[in-house]
Each structure stands twice: as structure tokens, then as C-alpha cells.
Write a protein that holds these residues in place. Structure first.
Motif, PDB file in Angstrom:
ATOM      1  N   ASN A 247       6.390   7.228   8.787  1.00 57.10           N
ATOM      2  CA  ASN A 247       6.075   6.670  10.167  1.00 57.10           C
ATOM      3  C   ASN A 247       4.672   6.816  10.575  1.00 57.10           C
ATOM      4  O   ASN A 247       4.021   5.855  11.061  1.00 57.10           O
ATOM      5  CB  ASN A 247       7.094   6.884  11.071  1.00 57.10           C
ATOM      6  CG  ASN A 247       8.351   6.352  11.038  1.00 57.10           C
ATOM      7  OD1 ASN A 247       8.637   5.609  10.171  1.00 57.10           O
ATOM      8  ND2 ASN A 247       9.404   6.756  11.914  1.00 57.10           N
ATOM      9  N   TYR A 323       5.145  -0.402   1.825  1.00 58.80           N
ATOM     10  CA  TYR A 323       5.212  -0.105   3.222  1.00 58.80           C
ATOM     11  C   TYR A 323       6.426   0.633   3.874  1.00 58.80           C
ATOM     12  O   TYR A 323       7.449   0.183   3.984  1.00 58.80           O
ATOM     13  CB  TYR A 323       5.118  -1.705   3.884  1.00 58.80           C
ATOM     14  CG  TYR A 323       4.523  -1.601   5.293  1.00 58.80           C
ATOM     15  CD1 TYR A 323       3.210  -1.774   5.528  1.00 58.80           C
ATOM     16  CD2 TYR A 323       5.533  -1.559   6.475  1.00 58.80           C
ATOM     17  CE1 TYR A 323       2.597  -1.826   6.865  1.00 58.80           C
ATOM     18  CE2 TYR A 323       4.809  -1.343   7.456  1.00 58.80           C
ATOM     19  CZ  TYR A 323       3.413  -1.347   7.910  1.00 58.80           C
ATOM     20  OH  TYR A 323       3.099  -1.575   9.235  1.00 58.80           O
ATOM     21  N   ALA A 324       5.845   1.736   4.287  1.00 59.56           N
ATOM     22  CA  ALA A 324       6.987   2.891   4.387  1.00 59.56           C
ATOM     23  C   ALA A 324       7.572   2.971   6.115  1.00 59.56           C
ATOM     24  O   ALA A 324       8.515   3.574   6.442  1.00 59.56           O
ATOM     25  CB  ALA A 324       6.643   4.273   4.069  1.00 59.56           C
ATOM     26  N   LYS A 325       6.490   2.602   6.777  1.00 60.15           N
ATOM     27  CA  LYS A 325       6.898   2.741   8.368  1.00 60.15           C
ATOM     28  C   LYS A 325       8.272   2.086   8.763  1.00 60.15           C
ATOM     29  O   LYS A 325       8.692   0.935   8.306  1.00 60.15           O
ATOM     30  CB  LYS A 325       5.758   2.114   9.242  1.00 60.15           C
ATOM     31  CG  LYS A 325       5.866   2.485  10.863  1.00 60.15           C
ATOM     32  CD  LYS A 325       4.668   1.975  11.515  1.00 60.15           C
ATOM     33  CE  LYS A 325       4.528   2.736  13.033  1.00 60.15           C
ATOM     34  NZ  LYS A 325       5.605   2.079  13.524  1.00 60.15           N
ATOM     35  N   SER A 326       9.045   2.793   9.740  1.00 62.06           N
ATOM     36  CA  SER A 326      10.608   2.194  10.155  1.00 62.06           C
ATOM     37  C   SER A 326      10.101   1.060  10.998  1.00 62.06           C
ATOM     38  O   SER A 326       9.133   0.692  11.667  1.00 62.06           O
ATOM     39  CB  SER A 326      11.173   3.293  10.630  1.00 62.06           C
ATOM     40  OG  SER A 326      10.650   3.688  11.939  1.00 62.06           O
ATOM     41  N   ARG A 330      12.316  -1.909   4.713  1.00 58.51           N
ATOM     42  CA  ARG A 330      11.101  -1.330   3.995  1.00 58.51           C
ATOM     43  C   ARG A 330      10.736  -2.050   2.687  1.00 58.51           C
ATOM     44  O   ARG A 330      12.038  -2.308   2.068  1.00 58.51           O
ATOM     45  CB  ARG A 330      11.312   0.481   3.559  1.00 58.51           C
ATOM     46  CG  ARG A 330      10.614   1.178   4.384  1.00 58.51           C
ATOM     47  CD  ARG A 330      10.949   0.805   6.121  1.00 58.51           C
ATOM     48  NE  ARG A 330      12.094   1.384   6.611  1.00 58.51           N
ATOM     49  CZ  ARG A 330      12.325   2.652   7.053  1.00 58.51           C
ATOM     50  NH1 ARG A 330      11.374   3.539   7.133  1.00 58.51           N
ATOM     51  NH2 ARG A 330      13.688   2.819   7.607  1.00 58.51           N
ATOM     52  N   THR A 358      16.250   0.256   8.462  1.00 62.17           N
ATOM     53  CA  THR A 358      15.123  -0.101   9.548  1.00 62.17           C
ATOM     54  C   THR A 358      14.640   1.111  10.420  1.00 62.17           C
ATOM     55  O   THR A 358      13.797   1.125  11.189  1.00 62.17           O
ATOM     56  CB  THR A 358      15.380  -1.363  10.244  1.00 62.17           C
ATOM     57  OG1 THR A 358      16.368  -0.944  11.056  1.00 62.17           O
ATOM     58  CG2 THR A 358      15.892  -2.508   9.445  1.00 62.17           C
TER      59      THR A 358
END
Lengths: 389, 207
Positions: A247, A323-326, A330, A358
């Protein structure tokens, strides 16, 4: 006399390290000559927009840009939109052209357009809230038509990746310096909440302060920098990269040079070690010898599939943009060179992949394999993050 | 007095080699123009040229592939030849049929795939003077295994027509020799036209 000698030594001690040895630094933030660095990060948008403009650019000096877009469809009612790009806000209806290669379900196809109004495209969607992920490499210097290579995975929701695309684009303007880049939606407020645009440029800081050799012990802000890497000295079934903070890190780039340890094994990636097949989806586009094909799965047993090898000792080479951010599903774009033995390459693949979780922060990435010890001796992996923070 | 001076010298030596390496916050540096290596576990530009006159080949030498391990080669090739011409990459100037290719190709509405061995790896092609190509190639260069590459490439570009688009898997079957040079050559004399741009990025590792 002794004092003079000592003072001379003191002066030398200050000068010699600067010219002879690399000086160690902790974490630094600056515009570093000859690096690709983030020049603009929109952050995840808090309100929908129709366009996002990045200005104060100098394409003739910068020459190369890399634009990463994670788009969220902001158009209500599943009416869909497309995420496109312009240079200097040139909306001339026939000033851009493209050649595209795409995989959609089981259909591989191509198309060309020689007169269109923008660079196509980071994504196109039909479902409100769906995601796209795209990365564009831009050659910006004037003198010739400007050219772009763009990869995009689009219309992604739950475990469905609708399309994986490879685009080649041109802008027919040969004269004007690129001073701004515009990311636009074809529809009002189409760039939905959560969308993010990140632009990197090749930095020219030759007017800056001169330093000797620099050894950075810490982080360099706004660059792709290694988190970890390794080369296997013994065969393994999996490798776990832990202590991640997805995140905060937002975006990762993973490369694996796979040496097949056994026979006929798939290699795949699992965020947080999640082995639940129903949580993964893929859209593949591939060429193997003279065969062109595409394939989609919305419940993929090979998770975030990187590639496979047929025979022990075969080589695979894979790169994943993640793209790793919750907050949203993803997404990843994966390029794979598969099953290399001397001058024979089994296949070339482009994938769009999705993990439908998510909520959970990504804290680990597991490079896993279908068979015990399939990650053979010599397998190399490296994970990089973009130091946005 | 002498001891004090020795202490100052020792301190100066230490502080001139080390700059707050334990700081967790970023140190604001402004514009930084390193005159030596910038070692940070990042890709750093190690070669760049934009041709001011036509050339038949460009050699990037003094590479150390076993140390650098990974390269990214970006090229924009302008056809300097009045006719069909291609530009290819060779490693260590190896011109034997030692390269493997598996590509996916799009030309207009036609998609094809092909697998073959060749004496070079394409970075561009054109059929007309001034036509351009753009390529981005990721190379795993360390010896011990066949060397591999992943490439995106567009070619035969004139105004708004992008003639050909490729996704390519590449190999070089040499497993032993360190990569010490990359050569970009045209198959026609002076085929690398004015404006041709070649930029090589390599990993510089922290010490």
C-alpha cells in the motif's frame, strides 16, 4: 615545516576521496543525472476527471518518457470509456496513428488506424469501476514523428481481464517541443476516483551540482530501485519475497530469469501466498512458432502465471509490472519469453493478470512452481519498487 | 597539537567518504550531476548517442555484462538509406547465426508468429528514407546460461502509419563469454541516419 606538511595532508584528505573513491550516502531526493525519475505522480484521484495534464515538460531535453496509468472507469451506468493520451493537447482528428496487436478471450487480432485524434490507449472499459493498467515508452524529441510503444491490460473486473494489448503509436508533429502530456478519457469524468498517472523522464541534470562517484546506501526517491534480488544456488519449489508494504510502495516490477529445474513446469506468482485459484484471472496473447493464439481464464490455476519450461535446463525470462496498492483489484502486465534452449524459443507471451482481492495489503510475493524443485540452480529474480514515497 | 591535527585529518577522511548513511529521511540534494559511478541498485544510463551524421554501425564497448547483469537498450532508428534497410543488434560483434527469435507481429489486420535463428537481433527496419523505428529491449546479460531478451518494437513508421509492430523473445546461444560490447548495425551503408538515437541503461549496484 611539520605544520605545513600536516595541513597539506589535511587538504589531500579532503580532496582525494572526492576524486578517487565513491562517497557513501544515505537516502537522497534530487534530480539525478542519467536516471529515469518520476516527474509527476497524480496520486490516486479523489475525484473523477475528464483529463489530467502534466506540464512544464521539455521533450527535446528529456527525450524519453515512461507513462504508467492505472485507470478506473468513472462513467456511471456501465457506459464505458477509453483512456487515451495526447501531446501538447493536440486534438487534431488525424494527427496520430496506431498499429495494435490484441488478445481478447480466444481471439488474437490486429488493427491499424492512420488518422485518429490521440495515442491509443491505456485502457477501454465497459463496466463502471473496472480497472486498466498501461505503460507507455515515449520517444519525445522533435525532428521526426514522435513514437510510442504502449502495453495495456483493460476492462478488468473481479477475475476477468477483457483484453491485453500491444500498441505502436505515432504523432505526426515533427517540429513542436513536447511541453505537456495529457491523459484523457473519451467521456466526461471517465477518469474515475482511484485512477493514477505516473510519468518518469530521463533526467538531464548537467546544470546541477557536480559530485564524484556516489554510492547510495539508502533509497533514491522517484526511481525504480531494487527491493531484493537473488540467484538460487540450490533448486527450489518456491521463493518468498516478504516484508513488503504494497500500500505504501504502490507499484512493483519483478523480473525472473528461470532455469528449469525439472521437466515441464509452470512458474507463477502469488500475492500474499494466496493459492486460491478462483481469485485469479488472466488474458494471454502468445506466439509459438507460427501459431498465434489468445486465451482467457477467470479462475486460473496458475495464478499470476509467469511462464513455463518443457525440459530441464530450459530458460525462461519474465517481467511483471504490478499495481499493488489495495482498494481495487490488483493488476499486472506480464511479458514472458518461454522455454529457451540455445536458439530455439518455445513462445513469446503478453499477459494481463488480475488478483480479485481489493482489501489486503500485499506483504509478500511468492514465486511458486508447479513441480518440486522447478526453480533450478541459477534462477535469478529481482524485485524493484518505484520510490514514490 | 600534532595529535589534534591527526584527529582532524582522520575525521575529515571519514566524513568526506561518508555522508549520513544512517539517515532514514531523504536528504534533499537538488540537481545532482555525478562525475563518477552512481551506484544505487537502479538502472543508470551508461551510453547515449544521437547521430549527427549517417553511420553504418555504432559500437557500445567497455561493457561488463557479468557485473551489470541487466541492460535496457532503447533505440530510435532513422533510415539513412534510400530504400529498404534494417538495423540489427549483435553481442560482442558475434555475427554467426547464434541468435534465436520468436516473434508476434502485427501488420495492418494480419497477426503472424515466427520462430527462427539469425545472425543478429532486429532493432529497426524501413523501406523508405527517413522512415523510423522504435525499440525497447530488456537483456539478461550474465554468462552461465544462454542470454535472453524481451523486446517491443515498431517499425516502418511514416507520419501516422505505424507499419509493423512486434513482441519478441530473443536469445543468444553463447553461455560463456562476458558481454563486453553491443553493436547496432545497418545492412546498408550509412543506414543509421541522422537523428538515430541509441540509449543503453545498466544496473549499477550498491557497494
Amino acid at each position: 615545516m611539520k605544520k605545513i606538511i600536516l595541513l597539506f595532508l589535511l587538504a589531500l584528505s579532503l580532496i582525494i576521496p572526492q576524486v578517487s573513491f565513491a562517497k557513501d550516502y544515505g537516502s537522497i531526493d534530487g534530480k539525478i543525472n542519467d536516471l529515469m525519475q518520476v516527474v509527476s505522480d497524480s496520486g490516486e484521484l479523489g475525484a473523477a476527471a475528464t483529463s489530467v495534464t502534466i506540464n512544464n515538460l521539455n521533450g527535446n531535453t528529456d527525450k524519453e518518457y515512461e507513462m504508467i496509468v492505472r485507470g478506473i472507469d468513472g462513467v456511471a451506468g456501465n457506459n464505458g470509456t477509453s483512456f487515451i493520451m495526447r501531446f501538447n493537447n493536440d486534438s487534431g482528428a488525424t494527427n496520430y496513428g496506431f498499429q495494435v496487436l490484441s488478445g481478447s478471450n480466444t481471439t488474437a487480432s490486429a488493427a491499424r488506424n492512420t488518422g485518429i485524434g490521440a495515442i491509443y490507449r491505456f485502457g477501454s472499459s465497459s463496466i463502471t469501476g473496472s480497472s486498466c493498467l498501461g505503460i507507455a515508452h515515449i520517444y519525445a524529441k522533435s525532428g521526426y514523428v514522435r513514437t510510442v510503444i504502449l502495453k495495456s491490460a483493460e476492462n478488468i473486473y473481479t477475475t476477468t481481464v477483457s483484453n491485453i494489448m500491444l500498441w505502436g503509436d505515432s504523432w505526426n508533429n515533427t517540429a513542436d517541443n513536447i511541453t505537456e502530456i495529457n491523459v484523457l478519457a473519451l467521456d466526461a469524468d471517465g477518469i474515475g476516483i482511484g485512477s493514477r498517472m505516473i510519468l518518469l523522464k530521463k533526467v538531464d541534470a548537467t546544470s546541477g551540482k557536480r559530485y564524484g562517484a556516489m554510492n547510495i546506501k539508502g533509497k533514491v526517491k522517484n526511481v525504480w530501485q531494487e527491493v531484493t534480488k537473488g540467484t538460487l544456488t540450490g533448486a527450489a519449489t518456491s521463493v518468498t519475497i516478504s516484508n513488503l508494504t504494497g500500500n505504501t510502495d504502490v507499484i512493483y516490477r519483478l523480473r525472473v530469469r528461470h532455469v528449469e529445474g525439472v521437466n515441464s513446469s509452470s512458474i507463477f506468482l502469488e500475492p500474499n501466498g494466496d493459492t486460491t485459484t478462483a481469485n485469479y484471472g488472466i488474458q494471454r496473447l502468445y506466439g509459438s512458432d507460427t501459431t498465434v493464439a489468445a486465451y482467457r481464464s477467470t479462475s486460473y490455476g496458475y495464478h499470476w502465471w509467469l511462464g513455463y519450461a518443457v525440459t530441464a535446463g530450459d530458460i525462461g525470462y519474465y517481467e511483471a509490472l504490478i499495481y499493488a496498492k489495495s482498494g481495487y483489484v490488483r493488476t499486472a502486465i506480464i511479458e514472458s519469453v518461454i522455454g529457451v534452449a540455445t536458439t530455439t524459443i518455445t513462445a513469446i507471451e503478453l499477459h494481463g493478470s488480475v488478483w480479485n482481492n481489493t482489501a489486503d495489503e500485499i506483504t509478500s510475493l511468492v514465486i511458486n512452481s508447479e513441480d518440486a524443485n522447478a526453480l533450478g540452480i541459477g534462477t535469478f529474480y529481482v524485485l524493484e519498487k518505484l520510490n514514490l514515497n | 597539537m600534532k595529535k589534534l591535527l591527526y584527529l582532524i585529518i582522520a575525521g575529515a577522511l571519514i566524513f568526506s567518504c561518508v555522508d549520513d548513511i544512517f539517515a532514514t529521511n531523504y536528504k534533499q540534494m537538488g540537481k545532482v550531476y555525478p562525475q563518477g559511478n552512481f551506484s544505487s541498485d537502479c538502472f543508470t544510463k551508461i551510453y547515449e548517442t544521437t547521430l549527427l551524421a549517417n553511420a553504418t554501425s555504432v559500437t557500445i564497448s567497455n561493457l561488463a555484462g557479468n557485473t551489470t547483469v541487466e541492460y535496457r537498450l532503447n533505440t530510435k532508428v532513422v533510415n539513412g538509406y534510400d530504400g529498404s534497410c534494417y538495423a540489427g543488434l549483435t553481442i560482442n560483434n558475434d555475427t554467426g547465426a547464434n541468435y534465436g527469435i520468436q516473434h508476434l507481429r502485427a501488420i495492418n489486420t494480419t497477426v503472424t508468429a515466427s520462430r527462427y535463428a539469425d545472425a543478429f537481433l532486429y532493432v529497426g527496419a524501413a523501406s523508405a528514407l527517413g522512415s523510423t523505428s522504435l525499440s525497447e529491449t530488456l537483456i539478461h546479460a550474465k554468462s552461465g546460461y544462454v542470454r535472453t531478451g524481451i523486446q517491443g518494437r515498431i517499425s516502418h513508421i511514416v507520419t501516422t502509419t505505424v507499419g509493423q509492430l512486434y513482441l519478441v523473445g530473443q536469445s543468444w546461444n553463447n553461455t560463456t563469454d562476458e558481454v563486453t560490447s553491443l553493436v547496432i548495425s545497418a545492412d546498408q551503408a550509412s543506414g543509421l541516419g541522422i537523428g538515430t538515437y541509441i540509449c543503453l541503461w545498466g544496473k549499477e549496484y550498491k557497494q
